[in-house]
Design an enzyme around this catalytic site. Sequence first.
Site, PDB file in Angstrom:
ATOM      1  N   LYS A  14      20.087  14.893  -1.264  1.00 49.20           N
ATOM      2  CA  LYS A  14      18.966  14.098  -0.560  1.00 49.20           C
ATOM      3  C   LYS A  14      18.109  13.436  -1.774  1.00 49.20           C
ATOM      4  CE  LYS A  14      16.711  17.354   1.889  1.00 49.20           C
ATOM      5  NZ  LYS A  14      17.539  18.310   1.509  1.00 49.20           N
ATOM      6  N   ARG A  89      10.997  18.782   8.433  1.00 53.07           N
ATOM      7  CA  ARG A  89      11.710  20.273   8.660  1.00 53.07           C
ATOM      8  C   ARG A  89      11.611  20.869   9.917  1.00 53.07           C
ATOM      9  NH1 ARG A  89      13.062  20.189   3.057  1.00 53.07           N
ATOM     10  NH2 ARG A  89      13.573  22.052   2.394  1.00 53.07           N
ATOM     11  N   ARG A 128      23.004  23.568  -9.566  1.00 57.07           N
ATOM     12  CA  ARG A 128      21.584  22.943  -9.882  1.00 57.07           C
ATOM     13  C   ARG A 128      20.512  24.005 -10.387  1.00 57.07           C
ATOM     14  NH1 ARG A 128      18.397  20.290  -4.961  1.00 57.07           N
ATOM     15  NH2 ARG A 128      18.078  22.361  -4.487  1.00 57.07           N
ATOM     16  N   ARG A 134      14.256  26.067 -10.816  1.00 59.33           N
ATOM     17  CA  ARG A 134      13.676  26.491  -9.649  1.00 59.33           C
ATOM     18  C   ARG A 134      14.159  28.048  -9.239  1.00 59.33           C
ATOM     19  NH1 ARG A 134      14.758  21.905  -5.101  1.00 59.33           N
ATOM     20  NH2 ARG A 134      14.324  23.651  -3.726  1.00 59.33           N
ATOM     21  N   ARG A 146      17.460  29.923   3.129  1.00 55.05           N
ATOM     22  CA  ARG A 146      17.236  28.477   3.252  1.00 55.05           C
ATOM     23  C   ARG A 146      17.865  27.707   4.159  1.00 55.05           C
ATOM     24  NH1 ARG A 146      16.981  26.813  -2.773  1.00 55.05           N
ATOM     25  NH2 ARG A 146      16.446  24.448  -2.069  1.00 55.05           N
TER      26      ARG A 146
HETATM   27  O1  C5P Z   1      12.825  19.770  -0.152  1.00 54.19           O
HETATM   28  P1  C5P Z   1      13.281  20.856  -0.996  1.00 54.19           P
HETATM   29  O2  C5P Z   1      14.519  21.526  -0.750  1.00 54.19           O
HETATM   30  O3  C5P Z   1      12.816  20.662  -2.404  1.00 54.19           O
HETATM   31  O4  C5P Z   1      12.069  21.967  -0.552  1.00 54.19           O
HETATM   32  C1  C5P Z   1      11.991  23.381  -1.228  1.00 54.19           C
HETATM   33  C2  C5P Z   1      11.111  24.224  -0.484  1.00 54.19           C
HETATM   34  O5  C5P Z   1      10.036  23.814  -0.189  1.00 54.19           O
HETATM   35  C3  C5P Z   1      11.673  24.704   0.902  1.00 54.19           C
HETATM   36  O6  C5P Z   1      12.887  25.693   0.655  1.00 54.19           O
HETATM   37  C4  C5P Z   1      10.507  25.239   1.726  1.00 54.19           C
HETATM   38  O7  C5P Z   1      10.324  26.490   1.212  1.00 54.19           O
HETATM   39  C5  C5P Z   1       9.780  24.150   1.201  1.00 54.19           C
HETATM   40  N1  C5P Z   1       9.395  23.023   1.961  1.00 54.19           N
HETATM   41  C6  C5P Z   1       8.675  23.242   3.216  1.00 54.19           C
HETATM   42  N2  C5P Z   1       8.558  22.354   4.329  1.00 54.19           N
HETATM   43  C7  C5P Z   1       8.914  20.981   3.781  1.00 54.19           C
HETATM   44  C8  C5P Z   1       9.644  20.857   2.663  1.00 54.19           C
HETATM   45  C9  C5P Z   1       9.808  21.732   1.861  1.00 54.19           C
HETATM   46  O8  C5P Z   1       8.486  24.473   3.516  1.00 54.19           O
HETATM   47  N3  C5P Z   1       8.874  20.112   4.572  1.00 54.19           N
HETATM   48 MG    MG Z   2      15.224  17.817  -2.725  1.00 53.08          MG
END
Ligand code: C5P
Ligand code: MG
Length: 193
Positions: A14, A89, A128, A134, A146
Amino acid sequence: MTNLILFGPPGSGKGTQAAKLVEKYQLVHISTGDLFRYEMGNNTPLGQEAKRYIEKGELVPDEVTIGMLKNKVDANPDAKGFIFDGFPRTIAQAEALDKLLADMGTGVTALLALDVDDEEIIKRILLRGKTSGRADDNDEQIIRNRIEVYNKETSPVFDYYAQKGKAQKIPGIGSIDEIFERLCKAIDAAVAA
Ligand code: C5P
Ligand code: MG
């Protein structure tokens, strides 16, 4: 306005694709994950709260995430549109987004879901993790959590927009440019519709 949701599991590409899409379509990129990481980097109260969830691979509570997202949209009153990356989400987040956009006289143009299988995702995220810094990219248990959270809480968002005729799957395997071309075709068709 053109408002796109770039959807798909963690590690599906993404962020990579959003960076290319904003350039081509002149939209504002909002990555809620990046926003949380920025807050965590500055050790703000929001960052401290988000960290408690992110380090376990859980979702930050809806009201926190929705509030942050609204602030970011409001901070860009001249935007031609947005690319939402990593948001919504949950169904509650999708409903909040629809309401926010409706209040602005607009709506979601399309949701594009990058389709990548679980084992490929785990490989990509671990790779990554070697450079992303991270913590949630470096632990296979957290990555699996996740993915589980994605399957349980996030994947229903696809059906929510599919019912509105706005969601489509894009094969997420191939070169970055190949996947970009697929996305552009789908976006151009959605914008013309
Ligand atoms: O989108 P990304 O994978 O970078 O998000 C990293 C973390 O941030 C997710 O695993 C989650 O813990 C948190 N997150 C969330 N709600 C969202 C976006 C991200 O809780 N809408
Ligand atoms: Mg991302």
